[in-house]
Scaffold this motif. Structure first.
Motif, short mmCIF file in Angstrom:
data_model
loop_
_atom_site.label_atom_id
_atom_site.label_comp_id
_atom_site.label_asym_id
_atom_site.label_seq_id
_atom_site.Cartn_x
_atom_site.Cartn_y
_atom_site.Cartn_z
N PRO A 83 0.84 -1.20 0.00
CA PRO A 83 0.00 0.00 0.00
C PRO A 83 0.88 1.26 0.00
O PRO A 83 2.02 1.23 0.46
CB PRO A 83 -0.78 -0.12 1.31
CG PRO A 83 -0.70 -1.56 1.69
CD PRO A 83 0.59 -2.05 1.17
N PRO A 84 0.35 2.38 -0.50
CA PRO A 84 1.13 3.64 -0.53
C PRO A 84 1.47 4.10 0.89
O PRO A 84 0.87 3.67 1.87
CB PRO A 84 0.18 4.63 -1.20
CG PRO A 84 -0.84 3.81 -1.90
CD PRO A 84 -0.98 2.54 -1.11
N MET A 85 2.44 5.02 0.96
CA MET A 85 2.82 5.63 2.23
C MET A 85 1.64 6.41 2.83
O MET A 85 0.79 6.90 2.09
CB MET A 85 3.96 6.64 2.01
CG MET A 85 5.34 6.07 2.07
SD MET A 85 6.57 7.40 2.01
CE MET A 85 6.67 7.73 0.26
N HIS A 86 1.68 6.54 4.15
CA HIS A 86 0.71 7.40 4.82
C HIS A 86 0.95 8.84 4.35
O HIS A 86 2.07 9.23 4.07
CB HIS A 86 0.88 7.30 6.34
CG HIS A 86 -0.20 7.96 7.10
ND1 HIS A 86 -0.18 9.30 7.41
CD2 HIS A 86 -1.36 7.46 7.62
CE1 HIS A 86 -1.27 9.60 8.09
NE2 HIS A 86 -2.00 8.51 8.23
N ARG A 87 -0.10 9.60 4.26
CA ARG A 87 -0.03 10.99 3.75
C ARG A 87 1.04 11.82 4.47
O ARG A 87 1.82 12.55 3.84
CB ARG A 87 -1.40 11.67 3.90
CG ARG A 87 -1.46 13.12 3.46
CD ARG A 87 -1.56 13.22 1.98
NE ARG A 87 -1.49 14.61 1.54
CZ ARG A 87 -1.60 14.98 0.28
NH1 ARG A 87 -1.77 14.09 -0.67
NH2 ARG A 87 -1.51 16.25 -0.07
N PRO A 111 0.04 7.73 -6.06
CA PRO A 111 1.06 6.99 -6.82
C PRO A 111 0.47 6.04 -7.85
O PRO A 111 -0.62 5.50 -7.66
CB PRO A 111 1.81 6.21 -5.72
CG PRO A 111 0.83 6.05 -4.61
CD PRO A 111 -0.04 7.28 -4.66
N ILE A 112 1.20 5.85 -8.95
CA ILE A 112 0.77 4.88 -9.97
C ILE A 112 1.35 3.48 -9.66
O ILE A 112 0.90 2.48 -10.23
CB ILE A 112 1.19 5.31 -11.39
CG1 ILE A 112 2.72 5.52 -11.46
CG2 ILE A 112 0.44 6.55 -11.83
CD1 ILE A 112 3.25 5.68 -12.88
N VAL A 120 5.93 5.49 -7.04
CA VAL A 120 6.13 6.32 -8.23
C VAL A 120 4.91 7.20 -8.49
O VAL A 120 3.77 6.73 -8.45
CB VAL A 120 6.42 5.44 -9.47
CG1 VAL A 120 6.66 6.30 -10.71
CG2 VAL A 120 7.62 4.53 -9.22
N HIS A 121 5.19 8.49 -8.76
CA HIS A 121 4.14 9.47 -9.03
C HIS A 121 4.35 10.09 -10.41
O HIS A 121 5.48 10.19 -10.89
CB HIS A 121 4.17 10.60 -7.99
CG HIS A 121 3.92 10.13 -6.59
ND1 HIS A 121 2.73 10.33 -5.95
CD2 HIS A 121 4.72 9.48 -5.70
CE1 HIS A 121 2.80 9.82 -4.72
NE2 HIS A 121 4.01 9.31 -4.56
N ILE A 122 3.24 10.52 -11.03
CA ILE A 122 3.33 11.26 -12.29
C ILE A 122 3.37 12.75 -11.97
O ILE A 122 2.65 13.23 -11.09
CB ILE A 122 2.12 10.95 -13.20
CG1 ILE A 122 2.20 9.49 -13.71
CG2 ILE A 122 2.08 11.90 -14.39
CD1 ILE A 122 1.00 9.06 -14.52
N ALA A 123 4.23 13.47 -12.67
CA ALA A 123 4.32 14.92 -12.49
C ALA A 123 4.66 15.57 -13.82
O ALA A 123 5.03 14.88 -14.79
CB ALA A 123 5.39 15.25 -11.45
N TYR A 124 4.51 16.89 -13.89
CA TYR A 124 4.88 17.66 -15.09
C TYR A 124 5.84 18.76 -14.68
O TYR A 124 5.60 19.48 -13.71
CB TYR A 124 3.63 18.25 -15.75
CG TYR A 124 2.76 17.21 -16.43
CD1 TYR A 124 2.94 16.89 -17.78
CD2 TYR A 124 1.78 16.52 -15.71
CE1 TYR A 124 2.14 15.91 -18.40
CE2 TYR A 124 0.98 15.56 -16.31
CZ TYR A 124 1.17 15.26 -17.65
OH TYR A 124 0.39 14.30 -18.25
N VAL A 133 8.27 10.33 -10.90
CA VAL A 133 9.05 10.69 -9.70
C VAL A 133 8.97 9.53 -8.71
O VAL A 133 7.90 9.18 -8.22
CB VAL A 133 8.53 11.98 -9.04
CG1 VAL A 133 9.43 12.37 -7.87
CG2 VAL A 133 8.44 13.11 -10.06
N LYS A 134 10.13 8.94 -8.44
CA LYS A 134 10.20 7.84 -7.48
C LYS A 134 10.53 8.42 -6.11
O LYS A 134 11.58 9.04 -5.93
CB LYS A 134 11.27 6.83 -7.92
CG LYS A 134 11.28 5.55 -7.10
CD LYS A 134 12.25 4.55 -7.72
CE LYS A 134 12.26 3.24 -6.97
NZ LYS A 134 13.16 2.25 -7.61
N ILE A 135 9.63 8.24 -5.16
CA ILE A 135 9.80 8.76 -3.80
C ILE A 135 10.14 7.60 -2.86
O ILE A 135 9.42 6.61 -2.81
CB ILE A 135 8.51 9.45 -3.30
CG1 ILE A 135 8.10 10.59 -4.24
CG2 ILE A 135 8.68 9.94 -1.88
CD1 ILE A 135 8.87 11.85 -4.10
#
Length: 514
Positions: A83-87, A111-112, A120-124, A133-135
């Motif tokens: 699961p994604p990280m906590h906010r 995240p995708i 991994v997130h999409i950004a512009y 963007v890999k966090i």
């Protein structure tokens, strides 16, 4: 935070997981009334324990000689998805990575993809460029380091219970795994790997993302967004009219280039890291696991492929010994017969994939007591081989490494050995090197006649000698220790004269009959 990483409950769960591996490897039903976890329980525990143990399980999935089929099937299908990280954690890492810099025109906080080490997130970017963007997960480095400490400590406790070869194999797995996972949690290291990999393989028809070093750091890696279908998305590839067989051949060719020719390879080509775009081009992602193959290892692999293709099974066994996966003193003829039987099974087009696997496991079971090893150099080579073969079976019925991959690898051997395409240039190079060969030969003869010739032993031979010496010296040392103990008892109390005398005589007889 650090106290929870070493909490008794977490240590206990890690202990239970490793105990399960221990019991499965040793083929034991229990240890002090503790039984191994079932495949389903093992899967749950691995996922709950997180990154370190997911990666460890994926590495162990190469060991068909360690685990039964039901456990191996589970380990091979274990996905690195969480699961994604906590906010709050996400915002903390994002702020640490980018601060007040306005790097992005927009950033999608959902995240995708979310794995054990990062998400991994999409950004512009400001110029409209779409990026991935890999966090890195908050606290992942501390967690991985604590897991390594616990892992090594528990292994130290279990170590005396394993045989010499199993002990060495486990040591190799832990050492290599610890080294690789610490590199993988560093996104700066991944950025360097990507840059080097893209440069090294710029001549291959493979696409790589472009890294943005100026806005990346150890907590976040920004790279160009690569669009494509997952390698295992069969329906999408079929709709796009992409030739499965051609894609597999190109993948095998690319890995032959990496492992045989260059000796520098991507060690984690699972379906999520391999994409195919609408033009049928291969895209490679995630460069946390990149390995270099030494020249000696590369030559051993080349010799194994060549001997397998030519069905010279004794040479194949000799090459496997050089690679280090078979012990130096293992019987060549018996192992050559075993290899021949395995090759016959996987070369039989009349057998189904299930029948092949069943027969192969029966033969492996019969050879369980043979001195197989797992050197560090071979761990990720075997892992990559297993993954590539698994990807092939997604599209081609009864696909396997012997009948489908071996011919492609054999085709690449001349290039791997540095053979020039121009035969005349090859002959000229050999003629140029002849005087040096003659000089070395003359020097060897001179040293032999003077009695100064030195013979070097391989590490495998030294390892075997060390093992044999330990085996012979151990009872001698124990006997002397008992004799000294008996003398000490006699000096301590004359009333223990009978006990001391019996102990001394038994130890002496043990020495005499050695």
């Amino acid at each position: 935070m650090s106290s929870s990483l070493y909490s008794p409950f977490r240590v206990w769960r890690i202990f239970r997981l490793l105990l399960t591996f221990f019991l499965l490897i040793k083929k034991r039903e229990s240890f002090f009334f503790l039984r191994p976890l079932s495949p389903r329980e093992l899967n749950r525990e691995i996922v709950l324990l997180g990154a370190s143990f997911i990666k460890l399980a994926q590495v162990l999935a190469t060991r068909a000689d360690f685990f039964t089929k039901e456990y191996l099937d589970l380990l091979k299908t274990l996905h690195d998805e969480l699961p994604p990280m906590h906010r709050d954690d996400f915002e903390k890492v994002y702020k640490r990575a980018f601060g007040d810099k306005e790097c992005f025109k927009s950033f999608d906080t959902k995240p995708i993809a979310s794995a054990s080490i990062g998400q991994v997130h999409i950004a512009y970017l400001k110029d409209g460029q779409k990026v991935a963007v890999k966090i890195r997960r908050e606290g992942i480095t501390k967690r991985v380091k604590s897991d390594i400490v616990i892992l090594k400590t528990i292994n130290f406790i279990f170590r005396p219970l394993f045989s010499h070869y199993t002990k060495n194999s486990i040591e190799s797995v832990i050492k290599e795994f610890s080294k690789m996972i610490l590199q993988e949690v560093s996104l700066e290291n991944e950025a360097k790997n990507l840059k080097k990999f893209a440069k090294t393989y710029s001549h291959c028809k493979i696409l790589f993302p472009k890294g943005y070093d100026d806005i990346s750091c150890d907590d976040a890696f920004v790279m160009s967004f690569m669009d494509g279908f997952r390698f295992d998305d069969k329906d999408a590839l079929k709709r796009s009219g992409i030739d499965f067989g051609d894609v597999i051949r190109r993948l095998v060719d690319f890995y032959a280039e990496q492992m045989l020719v260059v000796g520098y390879f991507h060690a984690d080509p699972h379906p999520g890291n391999l994409l195919i775009n609408s033009k049928g081009e291969l895209i490679l992602l995630d460069f946390g696991m990149v390995k270099r193959v030494t020249n000696d290892t590369r030559r051993a692999i080349i010799e194994m492929i060549k001997s397998a293709y030519e069905k010279d099974y004794e040479l194949y066994v000799s090459s496997a010994k050089r690679l280090g996966v078979i012990a130096y003193e293992a019987p060549k003829s018996e192992l050559a017969e075993f290899v021949e039987r395995m090759f016959e099974i996987f070369s039989d087009n009349t057998l189904s994939a299930l029948s092949m696997q069943t027969l192969a496991f029966e033969i492996l079971e019969s050879m369980r007591d043979m001195p197989f090893k797992l050197p560090q150099e071979a761990i990720y080579i075997l892992r990559v081989s297993a993954i590539v073969e698994g990807l092939g079976t997604t599209y081609i019925e009864n696909f396997n490494g012997i009948k489908d991959i071996l011919p492609v690898l054999q085709k690449n051997i001349p290039r791997a050995l540095g053979a020039d395409e121009n035969i005349i240039e090859m002959i000229i190079d050999e003629i140029k090197s002849a005087p040096f060969v003659l000089k070395d030969f003359k020097s060897t003869l001179k040293q032999a006649s003077e009695g100064t010739l030195r013979v070097e032993m391989s590490l495998d031979q030294l390892g075997w000698l060390t093992k044999e010496l330990k085996a012979h010296l151990k009872p001698v040392i124990i006997s002397f220790a008992i004799m000294l103990g008996a003398i000490f008892l006699l000096l301590l109390s004359p009333s223990l004269k009978v006990v001391a005398s019996i102990a001394f005589v038994l130890a002496f007889l043990r020495l005499f009959y050695l």
